[in-house]
Design a protein around this motif. Sequence first.
Motif, PDB file in Angstrom:
ATOM      1  N   PRO A   1      -0.252  -5.615   1.742  1.00  0.00           N
ATOM      2  CA  PRO A   1      -0.500  -5.322   0.316  1.00  0.00           C
ATOM      3  C   PRO A   1       0.066  -3.972  -0.119  1.00  0.00           C
ATOM      4  N   LEU A   2       0.094  -3.008   0.790  1.00  0.00           N
ATOM      5  CA  LEU A   2       0.636  -1.691   0.438  1.00  0.00           C
ATOM      6  C   LEU A   2       2.144  -1.774   0.223  1.00  0.00           C
ATOM      7  N   ARG A   3       2.818  -2.567   1.032  1.00  0.00           N
ATOM      8  CA  ARG A   3       4.262  -2.730   0.863  1.00  0.00           C
ATOM      9  C   ARG A   3       4.560  -3.481  -0.436  1.00  0.00           C
ATOM     10  N   GLU A   4       3.689  -4.412  -0.804  1.00  0.00           N
ATOM     11  CA  GLU A   4       3.893  -5.218  -2.006  1.00  0.00           C
ATOM     12  C   GLU A   4       3.603  -4.435  -3.291  1.00  0.00           C
ATOM     13  N   HIS A   5       2.578  -3.572  -3.251  1.00  0.00           N
ATOM     14  CA  HIS A   5       2.046  -3.014  -4.494  1.00  0.00           C
ATOM     15  C   HIS A   5       2.174  -1.499  -4.630  1.00  0.00           C
ATOM     16  N   THR A   6       2.657  -0.815  -3.582  1.00  0.00           N
ATOM     17  CA  THR A   6       2.751   0.645  -3.671  1.00  0.00           C
ATOM     18  C   THR A   6       4.121   1.117  -3.173  1.00  0.00           C
ATOM     19  N   ASP A   7       4.375   2.399  -3.393  1.00  0.00           N
ATOM     20  CA  ASP A   7       5.608   3.026  -2.888  1.00  0.00           C
ATOM     21  C   ASP A   7       5.274   4.053  -1.807  1.00  0.00           C
ATOM     22  N   LEU A   8       4.195   3.833  -1.086  1.00  0.00           N
ATOM     23  CA  LEU A   8       3.775   4.786  -0.066  1.00  0.00           C
ATOM     24  C   LEU A   8       4.796   4.872   1.059  1.00  0.00           C
ATOM     25  N   SER A   9       4.886   6.049   1.658  1.00  0.00           N
ATOM     26  CA  SER A   9       5.759   6.231   2.812  1.00  0.00           C
ATOM     27  C   SER A   9       5.174   5.504   4.019  1.00  0.00           C
ATOM     28  N   GLU A  10       6.001   5.293   5.043  1.00  0.00           N
ATOM     29  CA  GLU A  10       5.522   4.607   6.253  1.00  0.00           C
ATOM     30  C   GLU A  10       4.396   5.392   6.922  1.00  0.00           C
ATOM     31  N   THR A  11       4.493   6.721   6.876  1.00  0.00           N
ATOM     32  CA  THR A  11       3.433   7.551   7.452  1.00  0.00           C
ATOM     33  C   THR A  11       2.124   7.344   6.700  1.00  0.00           C
ATOM     34  N   ALA A  12       2.202   7.336   5.378  1.00  0.00           N
ATOM     35  CA  ALA A  12       1.000   7.145   4.564  1.00  0.00           C
ATOM     36  C   ALA A  12       0.426   5.747   4.753  1.00  0.00           C
ATOM     37  N   ILE A  13       1.297   4.755   4.881  1.00  0.00           N
ATOM     38  CA  ILE A  13       0.825   3.381   5.110  1.00  0.00           C
ATOM     39  C   ILE A  13       0.073   3.305   6.428  1.00  0.00           C
ATOM     40  N   ARG A  14       0.632   3.901   7.474  1.00  0.00           N
ATOM     41  CA  ARG A  14      -0.039   3.848   8.781  1.00  0.00           C
ATOM     42  C   ARG A  14      -1.409   4.533   8.718  1.00  0.00           C
ATOM     43  N   GLU A  15      -1.465   5.677   8.062  1.00  0.00           N
ATOM     44  CA  GLU A  15      -2.743   6.396   7.948  1.00  0.00           C
ATOM     45  C   GLU A  15      -3.778   5.534   7.224  1.00  0.00           C
ATOM     46  N   ARG A  16      -3.359   4.865   6.141  1.00  0.00           N
ATOM     47  CA  ARG A  16      -4.276   4.028   5.361  1.00  0.00           C
ATOM     48  C   ARG A  16      -4.735   2.831   6.202  1.00  0.00           C
ATOM     49  N   VAL A  17      -3.813   2.210   6.927  1.00  0.00           N
ATOM     50  CA  VAL A  17      -4.155   1.045   7.750  1.00  0.00           C
ATOM     51  C   VAL A  17      -5.155   1.424   8.836  1.00  0.00           C
ATOM     52  N   VAL A  18      -4.885   2.503   9.536  1.00  0.00           N
ATOM     53  CA  VAL A  18      -5.801   2.947  10.598  1.00  0.00           C
ATOM     54  C   VAL A  18      -7.170   3.280  10.015  1.00  0.00           C
ATOM     55  N   HIS A  19      -7.178   3.880   8.842  1.00  0.00           N
ATOM     56  CA  HIS A  19      -8.438   4.265   8.204  1.00  0.00           C
ATOM     57  C   HIS A  19      -9.279   3.041   7.848  1.00  0.00           C
ATOM     58  N   VAL A  20      -8.674   2.045   7.195  1.00  0.00           N
ATOM     59  CA  VAL A  20      -9.474   0.891   6.775  1.00  0.00           C
ATOM     60  C   VAL A  20      -9.909   0.060   7.980  1.00  0.00           C
ATOM     61  N   LEU A  21      -9.099   0.029   9.021  1.00  0.00           N
ATOM     62  CA  LEU A  21      -9.541  -0.672  10.241  1.00  0.00           C
ATOM     63  C   LEU A  21     -10.748   0.023  10.849  1.00  0.00           C
ATOM     64  N   SER A  22     -10.764   1.359  10.771  1.00  0.00           N
ATOM     65  CA  SER A  22     -11.930   2.089  11.295  1.00  0.00           C
ATOM     66  C   SER A  22     -13.179   1.781  10.476  1.00  0.00           C
ATOM     67  N   LEU A  23     -13.000   1.541   9.169  1.00  0.00           N
ATOM     68  CA  LEU A  23     -14.143   1.207   8.317  1.00  0.00           C
ATOM     69  C   LEU A  23     -14.794  -0.107   8.731  1.00  0.00           C
ATOM     70  N   VAL A  24     -13.990  -1.028   9.273  1.00  0.00           N
ATOM     71  CA  VAL A  24     -14.533  -2.327   9.696  1.00  0.00           C
ATOM     72  C   VAL A  24     -14.785  -2.364  11.201  1.00  0.00           C
ATOM     73  N   GLY A  25     -14.766  -1.189  11.823  1.00  0.00           N
ATOM     74  CA  GLY A  25     -15.147  -1.093  13.230  1.00  0.00           C
ATOM     75  C   GLY A  25     -14.066  -1.446  14.222  1.00  0.00           C
ATOM     76  N   LEU A  26     -12.792  -1.322  13.834  1.00  0.00           N
ATOM     77  CA  LEU A  26     -11.691  -1.636  14.739  1.00  0.00           C
ATOM     78  C   LEU A  26     -10.829  -0.395  14.959  1.00  0.00           C
ATOM     79  N   GLY A  27     -10.386  -0.200  16.196  1.00  0.00           N
ATOM     80  CA  GLY A  27      -9.562   0.948  16.541  1.00  0.00           C
ATOM     81  C   GLY A  27      -8.083   0.626  16.484  1.00  0.00           C
TER      82      GLY A  27
END
Length: 247
Positions: A106-132
């Motif tokens: 969804p980030l690639r589809e709807h935002t212009d975030l850099s790859e670094t920012a995308i990775r940070e966001r992905v890792v963060h939301v996975l941590s919210l649902v209890g996944l490392g």
Amino acid sequence: MATGVVEVVDLRKSFERAEVLRGVSFRLDKGETLVVMGGSGSGKTVLLRHVAGLVRPDAGEVCVFGRNIERLSEEELLPIRRRMGYVFQGAALFDSLSVYENVAFPLREHTDLSETAIRERVVHVLSLVGLGDDVLPLLPSELSGGMRKRVGIARALVIEPELMLFDEPTAGLDPTNSKMVGELIVELKRGPCDTSIVVTHDVELARTVADRLAILMDGRFAAVGRADEVMTSGEPAVQAFLAGEAR
């Protein structure tokens, strides 16, 4: 008077002459979790898909974020859909993509975030649902049912939506994973995504997450109101439904 996040008025929908929704109305305010319960084939998912703009009604109004969406084009719907996250019943992950690519999609589809920012966001939301981050390279086929569901929730959360739509989030899960999903939905209310509609047949999930509860029967709401009031309703049809679902 302020408008609700979602307002549905006299919604009607038929498929091949079978009436599925026969005049459904409700309002969802910011900060609320509305749980919609009903038997199999009662129209719960059809109702949710109307709110997401995935289905057009035969009659009635669907207003989301103050805008009527029932006649909007796909292009006009895009900015509205960006403000909501949809968790599909089967998680609906892309089989050929890793967990990382699924959640990043969804980030690639709807935002212009850099790859670094995308990775940070992905890792963060996975941590919210209890996944490392150890799950990042895995394919959906390598995940348990509970993990797939959590990845599906993470993918919906990654665009930081204002409204979450959950379609049978505990379907097919064991009691432990079902309890985890319920606790996660409650936890989300403490963050920016504090408003949601949860479609379920799971009475225990409804008890855990619902501020308001609606029972969909024969294409209409047999009851809608505060969860504790509906659960203790003296309406025979509602009590019969709840008792049947509990079994």
